[in-house]
Design a protein around this motif. Structure first.
Motif, PDB file in Angstrom:
ATOM      1  N   ASP A   1      -0.884  37.853  81.378  1.00  0.00           N
ATOM      2  CA  ASP A   1      -0.925  39.131  82.087  1.00  0.00           C
ATOM      3  C   ASP A   1       0.411  39.462  82.748  1.00  0.00           C
ATOM      4  O   ASP A   1       0.805  40.628  82.805  1.00  0.00           O
ATOM      5  N   ALA A   2       1.113  38.458  83.229  1.00  0.00           N
ATOM      6  CA  ALA A   2       2.421  38.698  83.843  1.00  0.00           C
ATOM      7  C   ALA A   2       3.426  39.171  82.785  1.00  0.00           C
ATOM      8  O   ALA A   2       4.207  40.101  83.031  1.00  0.00           O
ATOM      9  N   LEU A   3       3.411  38.540  81.606  1.00  0.00           N
ATOM     10  CA  LEU A   3       4.330  38.952  80.549  1.00  0.00           C
ATOM     11  C   LEU A   3       3.960  40.339  80.028  1.00  0.00           C
ATOM     12  O   LEU A   3       4.833  41.178  79.794  1.00  0.00           O
ATOM     13  N   LEU A   4       2.663  40.597  79.874  1.00  0.00           N
ATOM     14  CA  LEU A   4       2.227  41.937  79.444  1.00  0.00           C
ATOM     15  C   LEU A   4       2.639  43.007  80.454  1.00  0.00           C
ATOM     16  O   LEU A   4       3.101  44.082  80.069  1.00  0.00           O
ATOM     17  N   ALA A   5       2.470  42.726  81.742  1.00  0.00           N
ATOM     18  CA  ALA A   5       2.838  43.703  82.770  1.00  0.00           C
ATOM     19  C   ALA A   5       4.317  44.050  82.690  1.00  0.00           C
ATOM     20  O   ALA A   5       4.709  45.199  82.919  1.00  0.00           O
ATOM     21  N   ASP A   6       5.130  43.060  82.343  1.00  0.00           N
ATOM     22  CA  ASP A   6       6.568  43.279  82.236  1.00  0.00           C
ATOM     23  C   ASP A   6       6.945  43.994  80.945  1.00  0.00           C
ATOM     24  O   ASP A   6       7.800  44.874  80.939  1.00  0.00           O
ATOM     25  N   LYS A   7       6.326  43.642  79.831  1.00  0.00           N
ATOM     26  CA  LYS A   7       6.728  44.141  78.517  1.00  0.00           C
ATOM     27  C   LYS A   7       5.898  45.312  78.000  1.00  0.00           C
ATOM     28  O   LYS A   7       6.343  46.047  77.126  1.00  0.00           O
ATOM     29  N   VAL A   8       4.679  45.496  78.521  1.00  0.00           N
ATOM     30  CA  VAL A   8       3.799  46.605  78.117  1.00  0.00           C
ATOM     31  C   VAL A   8       3.247  47.242  79.398  1.00  0.00           C
ATOM     32  O   VAL A   8       2.063  47.117  79.699  1.00  0.00           O
ATOM     33  N   PRO A   9       4.111  47.906  80.166  1.00  0.00           N
ATOM     34  CA  PRO A   9       3.672  48.468  81.457  1.00  0.00           C
ATOM     35  C   PRO A   9       2.442  49.369  81.303  1.00  0.00           C
ATOM     36  O   PRO A   9       2.344  50.141  80.351  1.00  0.00           O
ATOM     37  N   GLY A  10       1.509  49.222  82.243  1.00  0.00           N
ATOM     38  CA  GLY A  10       0.287  50.022  82.219  1.00  0.00           C
ATOM     39  C   GLY A  10      -0.691  49.598  81.147  1.00  0.00           C
ATOM     40  O   GLY A  10      -1.534  50.385  80.719  1.00  0.00           O
ATOM     41  N   PHE A  11      -0.625  48.340  80.709  1.00  0.00           N
ATOM     42  CA  PHE A  11      -1.432  47.880  79.579  1.00  0.00           C
ATOM     43  C   PHE A  11      -2.933  47.894  79.863  1.00  0.00           C
ATOM     44  O   PHE A  11      -3.377  47.630  80.975  1.00  0.00           O
ATOM     45  N   THR A  12      -3.682  48.230  78.813  1.00  0.00           N
ATOM     46  CA  THR A  12      -5.142  48.122  78.817  1.00  0.00           C
ATOM     47  C   THR A  12      -5.553  47.541  77.473  1.00  0.00           C
ATOM     48  O   THR A  12      -4.860  47.733  76.457  1.00  0.00           O
ATOM     49  N   ALA A  13      -6.677  46.838  77.447  1.00  0.00           N
ATOM     50  CA  ALA A  13      -7.177  46.240  76.205  1.00  0.00           C
ATOM     51  C   ALA A  13      -7.438  47.336  75.179  1.00  0.00           C
ATOM     52  O   ALA A  13      -7.885  48.437  75.511  1.00  0.00           O
ATOM     53  N   ASP A  14      -7.161  47.031  73.901  1.00  0.00           N
ATOM     54  CA  ASP A  14      -7.300  48.019  72.837  1.00  0.00           C
ATOM     55  C   ASP A  14      -7.764  47.348  71.538  1.00  0.00           C
ATOM     56  O   ASP A  14      -7.190  47.577  70.472  1.00  0.00           O
ATOM     57  N   GLY A  15      -8.755  46.462  71.635  1.00  0.00           N
ATOM     58  CA  GLY A  15      -9.280  45.812  70.435  1.00  0.00           C
ATOM     59  C   GLY A  15      -8.483  44.587  70.056  1.00  0.00           C
ATOM     60  O   GLY A  15      -7.899  43.906  70.901  1.00  0.00           O
ATOM     61  N   SER A  16      -8.441  44.300  68.746  1.00  0.00           N
ATOM     62  CA  SER A  16      -7.685  43.144  68.254  1.00  0.00           C
ATOM     63  C   SER A  16      -7.200  43.415  66.845  1.00  0.00           C
ATOM     64  O   SER A  16      -7.694  44.302  66.157  1.00  0.00           O
ATOM     65  N   SER A  17      -6.225  42.636  66.423  1.00  0.00           N
ATOM     66  CA  SER A  17      -5.680  42.685  65.064  1.00  0.00           C
ATOM     67  C   SER A  17      -5.778  41.296  64.470  1.00  0.00           C
ATOM     68  O   SER A  17      -5.594  40.300  65.176  1.00  0.00           O
ATOM     69  N   THR A  18      -6.048  41.223  63.185  1.00  0.00           N
ATOM     70  CA  THR A  18      -6.088  39.933  62.502  1.00  0.00           C
ATOM     71  C   THR A  18      -4.679  39.586  62.031  1.00  0.00           C
ATOM     72  O   THR A  18      -4.044  40.348  61.304  1.00  0.00           O
ATOM     73  N   VAL A  19      -4.205  38.429  62.478  1.00  0.00           N
ATOM     74  CA  VAL A  19      -2.876  37.941  62.131  1.00  0.00           C
ATOM     75  C   VAL A  19      -3.043  36.533  61.587  1.00  0.00           C
ATOM     76  O   VAL A  19      -3.454  35.633  62.321  1.00  0.00           O
ATOM     77  N   ALA A  20      -2.752  36.353  60.307  1.00  0.00           N
ATOM     78  CA  ALA A  20      -2.859  35.036  59.666  1.00  0.00           C
ATOM     79  C   ALA A  20      -4.224  34.395  59.924  1.00  0.00           C
ATOM     80  O   ALA A  20      -4.322  33.215  60.247  1.00  0.00           O
ATOM     81  N   GLY A  21      -5.282  35.203  59.840  1.00  0.00           N
ATOM     82  CA  GLY A  21      -6.636  34.697  59.992  1.00  0.00           C
ATOM     83  C   GLY A  21      -7.111  34.532  61.425  1.00  0.00           C
ATOM     84  O   GLY A  21      -8.235  34.110  61.655  1.00  0.00           O
ATOM     85  N   GLN A  22      -6.267  34.841  62.403  1.00  0.00           N
ATOM     86  CA  GLN A  22      -6.641  34.740  63.818  1.00  0.00           C
ATOM     87  C   GLN A  22      -6.683  36.138  64.432  1.00  0.00           C
ATOM     88  O   GLN A  22      -5.911  37.017  64.043  1.00  0.00           O
ATOM     89  N   GLU A  23      -7.578  36.303  65.388  1.00  0.00           N
ATOM     90  CA  GLU A  23      -7.655  37.565  66.108  1.00  0.00           C
ATOM     91  C   GLU A  23      -6.660  37.542  67.271  1.00  0.00           C
ATOM     92  O   GLU A  23      -6.731  36.672  68.118  1.00  0.00           O
ATOM     93  N   TRP A  24      -5.726  38.489  67.278  1.00  0.00           N
ATOM     94  CA  TRP A  24      -4.766  38.642  68.355  1.00  0.00           C
ATOM     95  C   TRP A  24      -5.203  39.844  69.185  1.00  0.00           C
ATOM     96  O   TRP A  24      -5.322  40.962  68.652  1.00  0.00           O
ATOM     97  N   PRO A  25      -5.459  39.670  70.483  1.00  0.00           N
ATOM     98  CA  PRO A  25      -5.815  40.806  71.340  1.00  0.00           C
ATOM     99  C   PRO A  25      -4.708  41.864  71.335  1.00  0.00           C
ATOM    100  O   PRO A  25      -3.516  41.542  71.344  1.00  0.00           O
TER     101      PRO A  25
END
Length: 177
Positions: A114-138
């Motif tokens: 959350d600290a890294l997201l706050a810095d790199k994606v200001p105002g972040f909110t959850a928006d589902g997930s993407s499949t990356v190499a068979g894993q779900e990435w939020p």
């Protein structure tokens, strides 16, 4: 007096000849410089070679530093940095211009997600997930940037972020090794 005029005319031709030869020499040096010195790809994008910085960061970081392998040449690295942030945490950054001309970056640190997201994606909110190499990435959507985070259970935090689409972010995330 005729001799002076004749010498003057001859000297004038030599001066013009010397000037043309000088211009050709300068033009030749400029052409060699243009061919052999790095420059942007014509669209104003200045690229960087990040391989040595990646190797150094992998040796120094307290977390597994990731870099892409197998991306096409249409992914152009534009910025690279490994440093300590204002709180003393090591930070790895690698920025790209994507094939569609958008921005995408790999951001890694030992701070929590959350600290890294706050810095790199200001105002972040959850928006589902993407499949990356068979894993779900939020997925997270911010005021300007989108982001994907590596699933929990890893050392350090990885965020793939930018103005690129989630599909391009997932493509960059999948190339990370």
């Amino acid at each position: 007096m005729g001799r002076v005029a004749g010498n003057s005319s001859k000297r004038g031709r030599q001066t013009v000849r010397d000037m043309i030869l000088s211009m050709l020499a300068v033009g030749g040096v400029a052409a060699v410089g243009f061919v052999f010195l790095p420059h942007s790809a014509g669209d104003g994008v200045h690229t960087v070679d990040y391989r040595s910085a990646l190797a150094s960061a992998k040796r120094a970081a307290p977390f597994p530093v990731l870099g892409p392998q197998g991306l096409s040449d249409q992914w152009r690295a534009t910025s690279v940095e490994y440093r300590a942030d204002k709180n003393g945490h090591e930070v790895w950054h690698l920025g790209f211009v994507t094939p569609s001309g958008q921005y995408a970056a790999v951001e890694q640190s030992a701070v929590d997600r959350d600290a890294l997201l706050a810095d790199k994606v200001p105002g972040f909110t959850a928006d589902g997930s993407s499949t990356v190499a068979g894993q779900e990435w939020p997925r997270f959507k911010g005021e300007r940037y989108r982001g994907l985070t590596h699933p929990a259970g890893t050392t350090g935090t990885t965020v793939v972020t930018g103005t690129a689409t989630y599909e391009e972010l997932a493509q960059l995330a999948e190339a990370l090794k």
